[in-house]
Structures are given as C-alpha cells and as structure tokens.
Write a protein that holds these residues in place. Structure first.
Motif, PDB file in Angstrom:
ATOM      1  N   ASN A   1     126.921  21.810 -20.800  1.00 36.55           N
ATOM      2  CA  ASN A   1     126.476  20.685 -19.988  1.00 36.55           C
ATOM      3  C   ASN A   1     126.431  19.371 -20.750  1.00 36.55           C
ATOM      4  N   LEU A   2     126.776  19.374 -22.037  1.00 35.58           N
ATOM      5  CA  LEU A   2     126.584  18.200 -22.881  1.00 35.58           C
ATOM      6  C   LEU A   2     127.902  17.474 -23.141  1.00 35.58           C
ATOM      7  N   THR A   3     127.927  16.176 -22.872  1.00 27.54           N
ATOM      8  CA  THR A   3     129.088  15.335 -23.152  1.00 27.54           C
ATOM      9  C   THR A   3     128.649  14.088 -23.901  1.00 27.54           C
ATOM     10  N   LEU A   4     129.329  13.802 -25.019  1.00 23.93           N
ATOM     11  CA  LEU A   4     129.129  12.565 -25.761  1.00 23.93           C
ATOM     12  C   LEU A   4     130.347  11.681 -25.560  1.00 23.93           C
ATOM     13  N   LEU A   5     130.126  10.416 -25.236  1.00 22.93           N
ATOM     14  CA  LEU A   5     131.202   9.435 -25.145  1.00 22.93           C
ATOM     15  C   LEU A   5     131.123   8.534 -26.372  1.00 22.93           C
ATOM     16  N   HIS A   6     132.241   8.449 -27.100  1.00 21.33           N
ATOM     17  CA  HIS A   6     132.254   7.680 -28.344  1.00 21.33           C
ATOM     18  C   HIS A   6     133.144   6.458 -28.225  1.00 21.33           C
ATOM     19  N   LEU A   7     132.591   5.283 -28.568  1.00 21.07           N
ATOM     20  CA  LEU A   7     133.362   4.063 -28.633  1.00 21.07           C
ATOM     21  C   LEU A   7     133.039   3.321 -29.919  1.00 21.07           C
ATOM     22  N   ASN A   8     133.849   2.349 -30.259  1.00 19.32           N
ATOM     23  CA  ASN A   8     133.675   1.629 -31.518  1.00 19.32           C
ATOM     24  C   ASN A   8     134.363   0.279 -31.442  1.00 19.32           C
ATOM     25  N   ASP A   9     133.907  -0.652 -32.267  1.00 22.56           N
ATOM     26  CA  ASP A   9     134.541  -1.966 -32.392  1.00 22.56           C
ATOM     27  C   ASP A   9     134.688  -2.645 -31.024  1.00 22.56           C
ATOM     28  N   THR A  10     133.553  -2.887 -30.384  1.00 22.01           N
ATOM     29  CA  THR A  10     133.548  -3.536 -29.073  1.00 22.01           C
ATOM     30  C   THR A  10     132.976  -4.941 -29.235  1.00 22.01           C
ATOM     31  N   TYR A  11     133.786  -5.938 -28.896  1.00 22.64           N
ATOM     32  CA  TYR A  11     133.397  -7.331 -29.112  1.00 22.64           C
ATOM     33  C   TYR A  11     133.191  -8.090 -27.804  1.00 22.64           C
ATOM     34  N   ARG A  12     133.476  -7.449 -26.694  1.00 26.09           N
ATOM     35  CA  ARG A  12     133.364  -8.081 -25.385  1.00 26.09           C
ATOM     36  C   ARG A  12     132.582  -7.168 -24.451  1.00 26.09           C
ATOM     37  N   ILE A  13     131.829  -7.773 -23.539  1.00 22.09           N
ATOM     38  CA  ILE A  13     131.117  -6.970 -22.549  1.00 22.09           C
ATOM     39  C   ILE A  13     131.960  -6.771 -21.292  1.00 22.09           C
ATOM     40  N   ASP A  14     133.097  -7.491 -21.216  1.00 23.40           N
ATOM     41  CA  ASP A  14     133.974  -7.366 -20.056  1.00 23.40           C
ATOM     42  C   ASP A  14     135.320  -6.796 -20.492  1.00 23.40           C
ATOM     43  N   ALA A  15     136.230  -6.682 -19.557  1.00 23.91           N
ATOM     44  CA  ALA A  15     137.541  -6.107 -19.836  1.00 23.91           C
ATOM     45  C   ALA A  15     138.412  -7.098 -20.608  1.00 23.91           C
ATOM     46  N   VAL A  16     139.479  -6.593 -21.202  1.00 23.93           N
ATOM     47  CA  VAL A  16     140.406  -7.421 -21.975  1.00 23.93           C
ATOM     48  C   VAL A  16     141.815  -7.268 -21.391  1.00 23.93           C
ATOM     49  N   GLU A  17     142.772  -7.975 -21.992  1.00 21.54           N
ATOM     50  CA  GLU A  17     144.167  -7.923 -21.535  1.00 21.54           C
ATOM     51  C   GLU A  17     144.272  -8.250 -20.044  1.00 21.54           C
ATOM     52  N   ASP A  18     143.780  -9.463 -19.704  1.00 22.36           N
ATOM     53  CA  ASP A  18     143.783  -9.937 -18.315  1.00 22.36           C
ATOM     54  C   ASP A  18     143.028  -8.986 -17.392  1.00 22.36           C
ATOM     55  N   GLY A  19     141.986  -8.375 -17.926  1.00 23.01           N
ATOM     56  CA  GLY A  19     141.148  -7.493 -17.123  1.00 23.01           C
ATOM     57  C   GLY A  19     141.724  -6.122 -16.880  1.00 23.01           C
ATOM     58  N   GLN A  20     142.835  -5.793 -17.502  1.00 22.03           N
ATOM     59  CA  GLN A  20     143.516  -4.536 -17.220  1.00 22.03           C
ATOM     60  C   GLN A  20     143.000  -3.367 -18.058  1.00 22.03           C
ATOM     61  N   ARG A  21     142.393  -3.640 -19.214  1.00 23.06           N
ATOM     62  CA  ARG A  21     141.998  -2.545 -20.093  1.00 23.06           C
ATOM     63  C   ARG A  21     140.575  -2.760 -20.604  1.00 23.06           C
ATOM     64  N   GLY A  22     139.910  -1.645 -20.898  1.00 18.74           N
ATOM     65  CA  GLY A  22     138.584  -1.684 -21.481  1.00 18.74           C
ATOM     66  C   GLY A  22     137.526  -2.178 -20.513  1.00 18.74           C
TER      67      GLY A  22
END
Length: 323
Positions: free
Chosen positions: A30-51
């Motif tokens: 039942n346990l899932t960890l989501l891992h992210l790193n090096d995030t500099y924006r609170i919104d999406a990047v690449e014209d809103g298409q990614r992240g």
C-alpha cells in the motif's frame, strides 16, 4: 558517433521500460513514495507542456484514491536560484511544497542552492515556514536560531505502512559544487559519514534504508557500493543532475534513481513486504506532462504567485518580435 549511440540506446530502453502512465495496475502493498529533485518553479515549464507541481498533486490524489499511503521525497535544490526566489526568498516554493506535504508527507535533503544566500536569514525563514521534514547527516544548520537548527533531522527513522524505514541524507561539499557557508558546514567525507549513519540506522532495527542525496552521480555510486555490508540499504533517491538517471542495484549495490528538473520526470517507488517478510522496492519513472491535468486547488497558489510576478515585471509576457 556510432560508439556513443550504442552506449545511449540501452539507457534509453531501460528508462522507457520503467516509464508508466497514470494507470499503474495493481502494485503490491500500500506504500508509494514519489521522488522529485531540482525543482525551481511552482508551475509548469516548456510553455506549460511539462512538469508542474499541480500535475504532481493530481497524481498524489489519484494514488490516495486508490487507497495507497503516499509520501514525497525531494532530492534538494528548490529554494533558489529562480527569478521568483530572488524576489521572495523562496517563499513561493515553501507554500507550494507545504501544499503537497499536507496531502503526502514530504522528506527533503538540502541541495547546494538552499545555501545560495551568504547569510542565514533566508534559510531560517524558509525552515520556519515549512511543514515538511528536513533531513541531513553530513551537514548541520548553524543559523543562530536554535529552533531552526533543531529542525534538521539526523539518521532519521520513521514507520510507513508498518515498515520501519531509515534515511541516509547527504549533500554536496563546496569542493564538489556546493556552497561554503558558516551557517551550514558540510563534511566532505561522504563514505565515512554514510558508514556511520548506516550502522546507526541498523542499530535502530530498520527494515529498509533509503539514501536521500544531493550529490554528483559518481559520489552516489561510491555510497551505493556500501550495500554489500548493509543489505537493507536498497535505494538512493538523488538530485543534482537535471535529467533522469537510473542504475540498477544488486546484492552489492543500491539502486540509484534521479528525476528530471522541475518535475518533468519523477520516480515512483512502491514498497512492500513479500511472503518471506523481506522488504521489496519497485521503481518506475512517471512523465509529468500535458496529459495530466493540473489540480484545481493547487492552481490557486500558482495563479497567486504568477500575478504577483507580473505586477512586478509586466513585460515578462510581452512579445518582442517574430523570426
């Protein structure tokens, strides 16, 4: 050129094999960890298409709706050096990460950019504003504020879904790309520190050890090799590199995973105990892109900070010309 392509194709195939969509089937436990790193924006990047954290929130909610215990890991670099953080000292990042933490408890290691300012005030304010856990074993906080300094947890142990999990948290020394700051001294002897912490965690009776690191890949490899003496040390969730990294582990090496910057690609770690009682970890990449709708509640935060930025610098969205 042919030799380079021959080396690159197996890695591409491996990452493709690990990739998943929002439909994950029926993973064990039942346990899932989501891992992210090096995030500099609170919104999406690449014209809103990614992240974008809003899309990560959508994923968190789906996993929770499936009945999974969801946690977040962050491999460092989030307070600086974005334009927004130059204006607001990372306050927008803390608000966004607190939102995610309230849905899925978050554990972070500081990266080199957390120590960009030469004085401790910015870090102290960020730590006070944050609700998530700060982990660190080869560095300390010496901000002069005892309450802030005590927020950094060493040899951290917690229970998730009935599994006792320990964390080894390491960050970069200035000689390897980190920042030299009196308020955050870093020990460069990564392997010696890792050995010390691994032994301490094992004495606490943990069933799984996760390395949460902000190191260069070569240094992560040195740490991963310690699994030969510490079999419960199974995975390193790292940061600092800005594109996905994956190196499969075995009985002598911990698996290494790193995501793409700005949450363009993150890692999903499913953890469970098998029939023999052994704790197992499966890892898969998740592409965070326009196929995932951004969470409506989170979007309130996104719009708030965007409007404040445009109020300060209205020409950011101006068209200068066409070529």
């Amino acid at each position: 050129m042919k030799r380079i392509i021959a080396c690159a194709l197996p890695l591409f195939a491996l990452l493709t094999a690990c990739s998943v969509s929002l439909t994950f089937g029926d993973p064990p436990g039942n346990l899932t960890l989501l891992h992210l790193n090096d995030t500099y924006r609170i919104d999406a990047v690449e014209d809103g298409q990614r992240g974008g954290f809003g899309r990560v929130v959508t994923l968190i909610r789906q996993l929770r709706d499936e009945g999974r215990d969801v946690r977040m890991l962050h491999g460092g670099d989030f307070l600086y050096p974005s334009l927004e953080s130059q204006l607001w000292d990372g306050e927008q990042m803390i608000e966004a990460m607190n939102f995610m933490h309230d849905l899925a408890p978050m554990y972070v290691v500081a990266g080199n950019h957390e120590f960009d300012p030469r004085r401790p005030g910015s870090l102290a304010r960020s730590v006070k504003q944050s609700r998530f856990e700060w982990l660190g074993d080869n560095f300390s906080f010496n901000t002069g504020d005892a309450a802030v300094d005590a927020r950094l947890r060493n040899a951290y142990v917690t229970e998730m879904d009935g599994i006792r999990i320990g964390f080894l948290a390491l960050t970069l020394h200035e000689q390897d790309g980190g920042n030299l700051r009196d308020y955050a001294p870093v020990d460069r002897n990564y392997v010696a520190e890792a050995k010390r912490v691994l032994a301490e965690l094992e004495s606490e009776g943990v069933e799984l050890i996760i390395g949460l690191t902000h190191l260069n890949l070569d240094e992560d490899r040195q740490i991963a090799a310690l699994r030969k003496q510490h079999p419960t040390f199974k995975i390193i969730a790292g940061g600092h590199e800005h594109e996905p990294e994956f190196e499969a582990g075995n009985a002598e090496r911990a698996t290494i995973v790193k995501g793409a910057s700005n949450a363009r690609t993150i890692w999903r770690l499913d953890i469970w105990r098998d029939e023999e009682g052994e704790v197992q970890v499966n890892q898969a990449t998740v592409a965070i892109d326009a196929r995932i709708e951004s969470d409506a509640d989170y979007s309130v935060i996104e719009r708030k900070w965007r409007s404040q930025l445009l109020a300060r610098i209205p020409f950011l969205e101006a068209t200068l010309g066409m070529a």
